[in-house]
Motif scaffolding. Sequence first.
Motif, PDB file in Angstrom:
ATOM      1  N   UNK A  40       0.810  -1.220   0.000  1.00 30.74           N
ATOM      2  CA  UNK A  40       0.000   0.000   0.000  1.00 30.74           C
ATOM      3  C   UNK A  40       0.840   1.264   0.000  1.00 30.74           C
ATOM      4  N   UNK A  41       2.140   1.129   0.246  1.00 27.80           N
ATOM      5  CA  UNK A  41       3.020   2.281   0.137  1.00 27.80           C
ATOM      6  C   UNK A  41       2.759   3.374   1.150  1.00 27.80           C
ATOM      7  N   UNK A  42       2.402   3.014   2.378  1.00 27.50           N
ATOM      8  CA  UNK A  42       2.159   4.039   3.400  1.00 27.50           C
ATOM      9  C   UNK A  42       3.478   4.641   3.852  1.00 27.50           C
ATOM     10  N   UNK A  43       3.493   5.953   3.948  1.00 25.17           N
ATOM     11  CA  UNK A  43       4.701   6.660   4.396  1.00 25.17           C
ATOM     12  C   UNK A  43       4.289   7.867   5.221  1.00 25.17           C
ATOM     13  N   UNK A  44       5.055   8.186   6.211  1.00 16.86           N
ATOM     14  CA  UNK A  44       4.725   9.323   7.059  1.00 16.86           C
ATOM     15  C   UNK A  44       3.769   8.927   8.178  1.00 16.86           C
ATOM     16  N   UNK A  45       3.724   9.751   9.200  1.00 14.92           N
ATOM     17  CA  UNK A  45       2.929   9.439  10.392  1.00 14.92           C
ATOM     18  C   UNK A  45       1.434   9.390  10.097  1.00 14.92           C
ATOM     19  N   UNK A  46       0.928  10.314   9.256  1.00 17.70           N
ATOM     20  CA  UNK A  46      -0.513  10.363   8.987  1.00 17.70           C
ATOM     21  C   UNK A  46      -0.957   9.093   8.275  1.00 17.70           C
ATOM     22  N   UNK A 174     -14.546  11.572  10.266  1.00 13.16           N
ATOM     23  CA  UNK A 174     -13.276  12.152  10.715  1.00 13.16           C
ATOM     24  C   UNK A 174     -12.103  11.536   9.947  1.00 13.16           C
ATOM     25  N   UNK A 175     -12.164  10.213   9.757  1.00 18.96           N
ATOM     26  CA  UNK A 175     -11.109   9.522   9.020  1.00 18.96           C
ATOM     27  C   UNK A 175     -11.012  10.048   7.586  1.00 18.96           C
ATOM     28  N   UNK A 176     -12.149  10.225   6.939  1.00 20.30           N
ATOM     29  CA  UNK A 176     -12.151  10.723   5.564  1.00 20.30           C
ATOM     30  C   UNK A 176     -11.555  12.122   5.486  1.00 20.30           C
ATOM     31  N   UNK A 177     -11.889  12.976   6.436  1.00 19.77           N
ATOM     32  CA  UNK A 177     -11.369  14.352   6.425  1.00 19.77           C
ATOM     33  C   UNK A 177      -9.861  14.380   6.609  1.00 19.77           C
ATOM     34  N   UNK A 178      -9.346  13.549   7.517  1.00 20.11           N
ATOM     35  CA  UNK A 178      -7.897  13.485   7.698  1.00 20.11           C
ATOM     36  C   UNK A 178      -7.239  12.955   6.426  1.00 20.11           C
ATOM     37  N   UNK A 179      -7.848  11.910   5.832  1.00 21.55           N
ATOM     38  CA  UNK A 179      -7.304  11.318   4.606  1.00 21.55           C
ATOM     39  C   UNK A 179      -7.327  12.314   3.458  1.00 21.55           C
ATOM     40  N   UNK A 180      -8.434  13.036   3.314  1.00 26.80           N
ATOM     41  CA  UNK A 180      -8.571  13.972   2.203  1.00 26.80           C
ATOM     42  C   UNK A 180      -7.637  15.161   2.354  1.00 26.80           C
ATOM     43  N   UNK A 181      -7.320  15.501   3.607  1.00 28.16           N
ATOM     44  CA  UNK A 181      -6.359  16.581   3.839  1.00 28.16           C
ATOM     45  C   UNK A 181      -4.960  16.162   3.407  1.00 28.16           C
ATOM     46  N   UNK A 182      -4.649  14.871   3.592  1.00 31.36           N
ATOM     47  CA  UNK A 182      -3.331  14.368   3.202  1.00 31.36           C
ATOM     48  C   UNK A 182      -3.275  14.047   1.715  1.00 31.36           C
ATOM     49  N   UNK A 183      -4.396  13.631   1.141  1.00 28.50           N
ATOM     50  CA  UNK A 183      -4.471  13.307  -0.291  1.00 28.50           C
ATOM     51  C   UNK A 183      -5.723  13.947  -0.856  1.00 28.50           C
ATOM     52  N   UNK A 184      -5.562  15.164  -1.350  1.00 30.81           N
ATOM     53  CA  UNK A 184      -6.704  15.937  -1.838  1.00 30.81           C
ATOM     54  C   UNK A 184      -7.403  15.232  -2.993  1.00 30.81           C
ATOM     55  N   UNK A 185      -8.744  15.268  -2.959  1.00 28.00           N
ATOM     56  CA  UNK A 185      -9.525  14.669  -4.036  1.00 28.00           C
ATOM     57  C   UNK A 185      -9.449  13.164  -4.080  1.00 28.00           C
ATOM     58  N   UNK A 186      -9.343  12.551  -2.921  1.00 31.51           N
ATOM     59  CA  UNK A 186      -9.147  11.103  -2.835  1.00 31.51           C
ATOM     60  C   UNK A 186     -10.207  10.311  -3.598  1.00 31.51           C
ATOM     61  N   UNK A 187     -11.475  10.706  -3.469  1.00 30.69           N
ATOM     62  CA  UNK A 187     -12.560   9.961  -4.097  1.00 30.69           C
ATOM     63  C   UNK A 187     -13.102  10.626  -5.358  1.00 30.69           C
ATOM     64  N   UNK A 188     -12.598  11.796  -5.688  1.00 31.16           N
ATOM     65  CA  UNK A 188     -13.136  12.514  -6.839  1.00 31.16           C
ATOM     66  C   UNK A 188     -12.207  12.487  -8.042  1.00 31.16           C
ATOM     67  N   UNK A 189     -10.941  12.210  -7.807  1.00 28.51           N
ATOM     68  CA  UNK A 189      -9.987  12.143  -8.904  1.00 28.51           C
ATOM     69  C   UNK A 189      -9.627  10.685  -9.184  1.00 28.51           C
TER      70      UNK A 189
END
Length: 686
Positions: A40-46, A174-189
């Motif tokens: 999944x290539x997770x990197x960084x604390x978030x 809350x999870x989606x908001x944190x995710x979308x802040x780290x990866x903008x447009x997660x579900x729209x792009x």
Amino acid sequence: MSTGLKRIRNIFNTTLGFYLLVVVLFTLKTYLCYRTDFTLGSSGSVQNFLLFVNPIPSAMLLFGIALYFRGKLSYWLMLIIDFLQSTWLFANILYYREFSDFLSMGIIKGTGDVQNNLGKSLMEILHPTDFIAYADIILLILLLLFRVIKIEKKPFKKRYALLITVLSFVLMFAEYNVANADRSGLLTRTFDNNYIVKYLGLNEYAAFNIYQNHKETATRANAKEKDLKQVQDFIKKNQISPNAEYYGKEKGKNVFIIHLESFQQFLIDYKVDGKEVTPNINKFYHNQNTLAFDNFYHQVAQGKTSDAETMLENSLYGLPQGSAMVSYGAQNTYQAAPSILNQDGYSSASFHGDVPTFWNRNNAYKSWGYEYFFSSSYYKNKPEYNVGYGMKDKIFFDQSIKYIQQLPQPFYAKMITLTNHYPYELDKQNTDFPATNTGDSTVDPYVQTAHYLDQSFGEFQDYLEKSGLAKNSVVVLYGDHYGISNNHRPAIAKLLGKKSVNKYDLAQFQKVPFMINGSNINGKVDHTYGGEIDVLPTLLHLLGVNNDNMIQFGHDLLSANNQQIVPFRNGDFVSKQYTKVGGTIYDTSTGKEIKPDDEQKKQIQTIQDYVNDSLSNSDKVIYGDLLRFHKINGYKPVNKKEINYGKTDALKKLEQTNKSKKTDLVSQNDNKSTVSDFSTDAPELK
């Protein structure tokens, strides 16, 4: 028993305590599988934090359903829900190991079309450790059976159950908001499915995929003719003129499309123990009449081979999830190579040594305009004739000759090879080439089946020369997709002679062969960047077929005006200047990672905009079935009712056509068969 242990046990002896234990065990198990079975290539604390906690909200919600019931039923429901979620996890572990992607509704709906012969591959893919997906269920059942945990009989209060349901939705949000802040447009792009699972979780990915599938169905129902205008504007804006030197160079010739299963570019001129893996294909690659493209990439997604065929013959991209051939092969309108060439006097046929339902070919091919489909029922079969996904290539080519010689000329014929398919199995009597020694049991036999494929092609090429077809045919070779997935990094590094590989290396590893041979072509190795989406316009221009008014997203690779941009389904791309993998940009010529300056950022964004628009407009065409609204002067849409792939009817049609036209090879050979012109060393036929 100590007081502390008694208190803990008393907690688990309550419905709430058992519920929390189920959630915790399921979360830990899922996280372990994330780390060991997926890349999944997770990197960084978030990202690492989200990866650990993302199973919790959906687990709370789904297991929380049981809290609305009382006693044993509540506990049984939690175990059943756990089993269903674990089976979803287990299925994705197996699918990911083979395809480096997650299951989707499109794939699941098409299971009946792609399940044939999968049993053997499944046993190759399956690892004993995969059953850890069910470990928590076994533990919970044992705890209940041996009464280590006792079932609480009094009902759980409904208001608390509702509170947990609400809390689970709050956590999801809350999870989606944190995710979308780290990866903008997660579900729209357009992102890789790995992103969604990494940020939101496997269950949320499933829910989003179901939503997407429903949206796609509604999109087709609501599509209007005016929706095609935006697509046409995009096509017109990016259209390029053909190269006058090559346009019509091979007009009126037969076309053979040789589908090299799972064949990657690195095999060209590759040696093992000093021996060429593919001497016949190497010779063809360097032939004076062959245009060979060494910067040509596969662009497939979940649809794998079906995506490659869709791009190759329609110049439409595969879908973000599932397979266009499976989901939209029967009902959609297409302007595919067989139907286009049919307007130019060609007959058309596809040859495939397996069942016709595989990838829904029996329906999709009718929509594409194939007049004939010679599948497994047309071939004599014995157990020793097959391996893996179907008939061995040498036997397949041998038995195809009797049908090829009956095709009215000119014809468009696609030959789909199968032996070089995972798990790269071949019996000893056909294995005369050394395996590589990477230590990876999946990778090492790959060169052996590739060598067998090369021998098969060599035998077929000899037939083309002896029968006289070679001088009046264009022969196209292409690799449909990777044979070795990016999950085999250490082995890939050894194959490439490197200590390790990075994301740039893996992107370059996705190159597959594309070659066009014709007697009027001045051959060369062309360094133009392109992909499978570009094959149809390139081929049509060589044949002198005008495609100005057609909806095609690829470009003629021989045109001087080609932008040389290769979009991938997940939004990444390769261009002559830049290679984008995820969020990382590389200099394509050097492979070095770059930090773009302002000017480079503008250039990269322009390319990215083109990639996004190209993918999204192609999706609109398929999801909305927009080609049903597209009219071309002189082009007659396919009438699927006139096409019958039944053996008796098809052979009768061939016979009747040849009596009137007499353009088939047998008629031109004084009614003598050319079967004896084909020679094979296949031990099964001796």
